[in-house]
Write a protein that holds these residues in place. Structure first.
Motif, PDB file in Angstrom:
ATOM      1  N   TRP A  34      31.977  -3.429  23.046  1.00  0.00           N
ATOM      2  CA  TRP A  34      31.669  -4.423  24.084  1.00  0.00           C
ATOM      3  C   TRP A  34      32.667  -5.574  23.961  1.00  0.00           C
ATOM      4  O   TRP A  34      32.938  -6.074  22.853  1.00  0.00           O
ATOM      5  CB  TRP A  34      30.244  -4.954  23.937  1.00  0.00           C
ATOM      6  N   TYR A  35      33.190  -5.970  25.114  1.00  0.00           N
ATOM      7  CA  TYR A  35      34.123  -7.088  25.188  1.00  0.00           C
ATOM      8  C   TYR A  35      33.607  -8.090  26.210  1.00  0.00           C
ATOM      9  O   TYR A  35      32.940  -7.734  27.187  1.00  0.00           O
ATOM     10  CB  TYR A  35      35.519  -6.626  25.643  1.00  0.00           C
ATOM     11  N   PHE A  47      31.185  -6.499  20.074  1.00  0.00           N
ATOM     12  CA  PHE A  47      30.518  -5.560  19.190  1.00  0.00           C
ATOM     13  C   PHE A  47      31.301  -4.254  19.093  1.00  0.00           C
ATOM     14  O   PHE A  47      31.905  -3.819  20.069  1.00  0.00           O
ATOM     15  CB  PHE A  47      29.110  -5.223  19.712  1.00  0.00           C
ATOM     16  N   VAL A  48      31.230  -3.649  17.907  1.00  0.00           N
ATOM     17  CA  VAL A  48      31.716  -2.295  17.680  1.00  0.00           C
ATOM     18  C   VAL A  48      30.517  -1.469  17.249  1.00  0.00           C
ATOM     19  O   VAL A  48      29.862  -1.783  16.248  1.00  0.00           O
ATOM     20  CB  VAL A  48      32.803  -2.264  16.584  1.00  0.00           C
TER      21      VAL A  48
ATOM     22  N   ASN B  28      49.972  -6.392  10.500  1.00  0.00           N
ATOM     23  CA  ASN B  28      49.661  -5.211   9.701  1.00  0.00           C
ATOM     24  C   ASN B  28      49.058  -4.083  10.543  1.00  0.00           C
ATOM     25  O   ASN B  28      48.568  -3.088  10.003  1.00  0.00           O
ATOM     26  CB  ASN B  28      48.721  -5.570   8.549  1.00  0.00           C
ATOM     27  N   HIS B  29      49.096  -4.238  11.853  1.00  0.00           N
ATOM     28  CA  HIS B  29      48.559  -3.197  12.717  1.00  0.00           C
ATOM     29  C   HIS B  29      49.584  -2.093  12.942  1.00  0.00           C
ATOM     30  O   HIS B  29      50.802  -2.331  12.930  1.00  0.00           O
ATOM     31  CB  HIS B  29      48.101  -3.793  14.057  1.00  0.00           C
ATOM     32  N   ASP B  98      41.444   1.430  11.802  1.00  0.00           N
ATOM     33  CA  ASP B  98      40.118   1.467  11.155  1.00  0.00           C
ATOM     34  C   ASP B  98      39.063   1.547  12.257  1.00  0.00           C
ATOM     35  O   ASP B  98      38.992   0.677  13.124  1.00  0.00           O
ATOM     36  CB  ASP B  98      39.945   0.196  10.322  1.00  0.00           C
ATOM     37  N   TYR B  99      38.224   2.573  12.188  1.00  0.00           N
ATOM     38  CA  TYR B  99      37.228   2.763  13.251  1.00  0.00           C
ATOM     39  C   TYR B  99      36.257   1.595  13.354  1.00  0.00           C
ATOM     40  O   TYR B  99      35.615   1.400  14.390  1.00  0.00           O
ATOM     41  CB  TYR B  99      36.411   4.036  13.009  1.00  0.00           C
ATOM     42  N   ASN B 100      36.116   0.834  12.273  1.00  0.00           N
ATOM     43  CA  ASN B 100      35.184  -0.291  12.295  1.00  0.00           C
ATOM     44  C   ASN B 100      35.742  -1.508  13.026  1.00  0.00           C
ATOM     45  O   ASN B 100      35.014  -2.475  13.244  1.00  0.00           O
ATOM     46  CB  ASN B 100      34.852  -0.724  10.864  1.00  0.00           C
ATOM     47  N   GLN B 101      37.007  -1.470  13.333  1.00  0.00           N
ATOM     48  CA  GLN B 101      37.646  -2.631  13.934  1.00  0.00           C
ATOM     49  C   GLN B 101      38.004  -2.356  15.391  1.00  0.00           C
ATOM     50  O   GLN B 101      38.444  -1.260  15.733  1.00  0.00           O
ATOM     51  CB  GLN B 101      38.921  -2.989  13.164  1.00  0.00           C
TER      52      GLN B 101
END
Lengths: 112, 114
Positions: A34-35, A47-48, B28-29, B98-101
């Motif tokens: 969500w952006y 949110f991710v 760093n991406h 990173d999937y969390n980001q």
């Protein structure tokens, strides 16, 4: 082709009220984002959501993900004027570094 | 907090001219992207770039478009012969994989074709 549909597209709310924005998508992605976008500005990550049943909350906003139903919701609690913006959901294709496919956005206007 | 920076913020160009939009991703991406947003519409994916090559592109990204990472910090989008319908806001984004980001977006370049 991956499709992402949001509804409603426009939402006019009074301060203090609650509402939910819905985001449906057409493939079996496990990751949803969500952006927020203010007029003329960039996209700010809210949110991710990475797995089925994921729920995240930040202030008056709470997002959830149901991968089986291919549905995410963004719930607004006790809306305030500062939440007025356009909210986009976006889905990727489960690979690192792939495209985000965006919904059309929900433009939220909160008035007193 | 590290940011994605884009220049210029606004570019006005005559139809048929070439234009280059510039981006400096977060240092760093590893993954870089271009998106566009026609006024009042949704954000559309153009291209992604990893390890010095295009990893994915949309059907919007035709032969008129190209991307380049000319040095260790810049990432550019070139439109060879602009058309009126290229008028849009162009966003650069980057991620570390990173999937969390999330992908981090720049402030955009508003391209106006006359």
């Amino acid at each position: 082709e991956l499709k992402v549909e949001q509804n409603p597209l426009f939402l006019s709310m009074q301060e203090g009220k609650n509402y939910t924005i819905y985001c449906n998508y057409s493939t079996t992605s496990d990751r949803l984002y969500w952006y927020r976008q203010d007029p003329g500005k960039s996209l700010e990550s809210l949110f991710v959501l990475l797995s089925n049943g994921a729920v995240k909350q930040e202030g008056r906003l709470m997002a959830s993900l149901d991968t089986k139903a291919r549905l995410s919701t963004l719930h607004i609690t006790a809306a305030v004027h500062d939440l007025s913006a356009t909210y986009f959901c976006a889905v990727d294709t489960n690979q690192a570094g792939t495209a985000l496919i965006f919904g059309k956005g929900t433009t939220l206007s909160v008035s007193s | 907090e590290p940011e994605v920076t884009q220049t210029p913020s606004h570019q006005v160009t005559q139809m048929g001219q070439e234009v280059i939009l510039r981006c400096v991703p977060i240092s760093n991406h590893l993954y870089f992207y271009w998106y566009r947003q026609i006024l009042g519409q949704k954000v559309e994916f153009l291209v992604s770039f990893y390890n010095n090559e295009i990893s994915e592109k949309s059907e919007i990204f035709d032969d008129q478009f190209s991307v380049e990472r000319p040095d260790g910090s810049n990432f550019t989008l070139k439109i060879r012969s602009t058309k009126l319908e290229d008028s849009a806001m162009y966003f650069c984004a980057s991620s570390d994989g990173d999937y969390n980001q999330p992908q981090h977006f720049g402030d955009g370049t508003r391209l106006s074709i006359l």
